[in-house]
Scaffold this motif. Sequence first.
Motif, PDB file in Angstrom:
ATOM      1  N   ILE A 164      -2.616   9.855 -14.699  1.00  0.00           N
ATOM      2  CA  ILE A 164      -3.179   8.775 -15.511  1.00  0.00           C
ATOM      3  C   ILE A 164      -4.119   9.347 -16.572  1.00  0.00           C
ATOM      4  O   ILE A 164      -4.948  10.228 -16.291  1.00  0.00           O
ATOM      5  N   ASP A 165      -3.956   8.868 -17.804  1.00  0.00           N
ATOM      6  CA  ASP A 165      -4.873   9.200 -18.888  1.00  0.00           C
ATOM      7  C   ASP A 165      -6.035   8.211 -18.802  1.00  0.00           C
ATOM      8  O   ASP A 165      -5.913   7.049 -19.207  1.00  0.00           O
ATOM      9  N   LYS A 166      -7.146   8.666 -18.250  1.00  0.00           N
ATOM     10  CA  LYS A 166      -8.268   7.764 -17.976  1.00  0.00           C
ATOM     11  C   LYS A 166      -8.940   7.261 -19.253  1.00  0.00           C
ATOM     12  O   LYS A 166      -9.559   6.195 -19.251  1.00  0.00           O
TER      13      LYS A 166
ATOM     14  N   HIS B 230      -1.626  12.402  -8.678  1.00  0.00           N
ATOM     15  CA  HIS B 230      -0.552  11.711  -9.403  1.00  0.00           C
ATOM     16  C   HIS B 230      -0.086  10.456  -8.653  1.00  0.00           C
ATOM     17  O   HIS B 230       1.064  10.047  -8.785  1.00  0.00           O
ATOM     18  N   TYR B 231      -0.966   9.877  -7.871  1.00  0.00           N
ATOM     19  CA  TYR B 231      -0.592   8.753  -7.019  1.00  0.00           C
ATOM     20  C   TYR B 231      -0.067   7.583  -7.841  1.00  0.00           C
ATOM     21  O   TYR B 231      -0.634   7.205  -8.872  1.00  0.00           O
TER      22      TYR B 231
ATOM     23  N   LYS C 127       0.807  -1.218   0.000  1.00  0.00           N
ATOM     24  CA  LYS C 127       0.000   0.000   0.000  1.00  0.00           C
ATOM     25  C   LYS C 127       0.847   1.279   0.000  1.00  0.00           C
ATOM     26  O   LYS C 127       0.310   2.373   0.027  1.00  0.00           O
ATOM     27  N   HIS C 128       2.171   1.138  -0.002  1.00  0.00           N
ATOM     28  CA  HIS C 128       3.023   2.322  -0.040  1.00  0.00           C
ATOM     29  C   HIS C 128       2.948   2.973  -1.416  1.00  0.00           C
ATOM     30  O   HIS C 128       2.881   2.283  -2.435  1.00  0.00           O
ATOM     31  N   GLY C 129       2.963   4.289  -1.449  1.00  0.00           N
ATOM     32  CA  GLY C 129       2.885   5.001  -2.722  1.00  0.00           C
ATOM     33  C   GLY C 129       3.387   6.422  -2.599  1.00  0.00           C
ATOM     34  O   GLY C 129       3.870   6.849  -1.542  1.00  0.00           O
ATOM     35  N   TYR C 130       3.277   7.180  -3.702  1.00  0.00           N
ATOM     36  CA  TYR C 130       3.757   8.552  -3.744  1.00  0.00           C
ATOM     37  C   TYR C 130       2.638   9.479  -4.177  1.00  0.00           C
ATOM     38  O   TYR C 130       1.842   9.148  -5.065  1.00  0.00           O
TER      39      TYR C 130
END
Length: 384
Positions: free
Chosen positions: A337-339, A186-187, A164-167
């Motif tokens: 992300i480009d959804k 920007h996760y 679950k670690h992220g930026y």
Amino acid sequence: MPSPCVFASQCSFEMYVEGKRVSEIQAYLYNNKCLTPTAMLIQRTGRRWGNGTDEFPYSWSDKAIYDMLVRREYLGHTYTSKSHKASYKIKKVVKHSYDEQHEFLNTHEALIDKKTFDLAQKRLATRNRVCKSDDVDLFSGLVFCADCRKRMYVQRGKGTPERKHGYNCGTYRNTSAKYNPQCSTHYIRKGVLMELVLLDIQRVCRYITENKKVFLADAKANHEQTLTKLSADARQEYQRLKTRLCELDTIFRRLYEDQIFGKIDETQFVTMTSNYTEERETLTAKISELERLLKQSDEQKNNAAAFVKIVESREFIDELDYEIVHEFIDKIYVYEIDKENCTREIEILYNYVGGIEFGEKPSNESYFRQGVGNGACIIKSIVT
């Protein structure tokens, strides 16, 4: 066995570039009974440095560690003219920048190699902070938001599972922008980023190992093409500013002589020289900046070869650690992300070498993201 001062300096640099905290370095030096500089001075000469004491001879302060990590003398060079006094009437000491100091290369044996020293300076510049999980993050100081160009910060708790670690984008995390966000999250998950970076480093190393001569030739041609005009313009501007500075020195000398011999009074002298003084200070600052840029452009000529040496020093990289990541990578830019297409772009900027597209195209790696589906992370590898 090396002397205590050599042992302390080498251990401190090596541990720091490996991502160790200053407190861990202090504990290691204490356990190995490495004398502090003050204790060593007292032991050798009996003299005390300032208010120093030998009551705790193995207790290194934070300042002593940081002062040691920035000293360029450990590379085997000598530096003079580090400071001056503003006036003989004032005891205040004015410190000089590195560019203003006099450098004498290879005057004594180097205790630290250039590669280790540069990695230490890079970590110092990124201001690594210890997270709640009590260690320094693998990508600390390297991950940036591609839209606002602010640093991205690791998001994790002490008991949070690693998956679950992220930026998150630093601008998005800013509390002042909570109700009026200037950027999106920007996760990106840390595990995803680690795998993408590892794949691209392996791609780069594989290409350079197989095409060393081609890579060096392409890098040299690209570098020369980019810097030829910049260097020419900078050198031309540098000569113009130096000529104008000489002219100002002549004007000052003549005005001073006129004031001494009574041709102009003191008020006129102050009025006439005030504008020239401001111009002189501006010229001096511009000249110093141009000298720094010209020196940097000259040093960059060997950057491709320096990067090749880094690649050759690693036989095969199958796992990332702090030293490898910071040795290879300068910055990582994460796009939103480009959804519509369920894709995201990751831009990796490497140390030393400049703007070259080479080797096989980075492969698109697909990862499941809740709410988006299978999103392909496209690596855009730009070497800089």
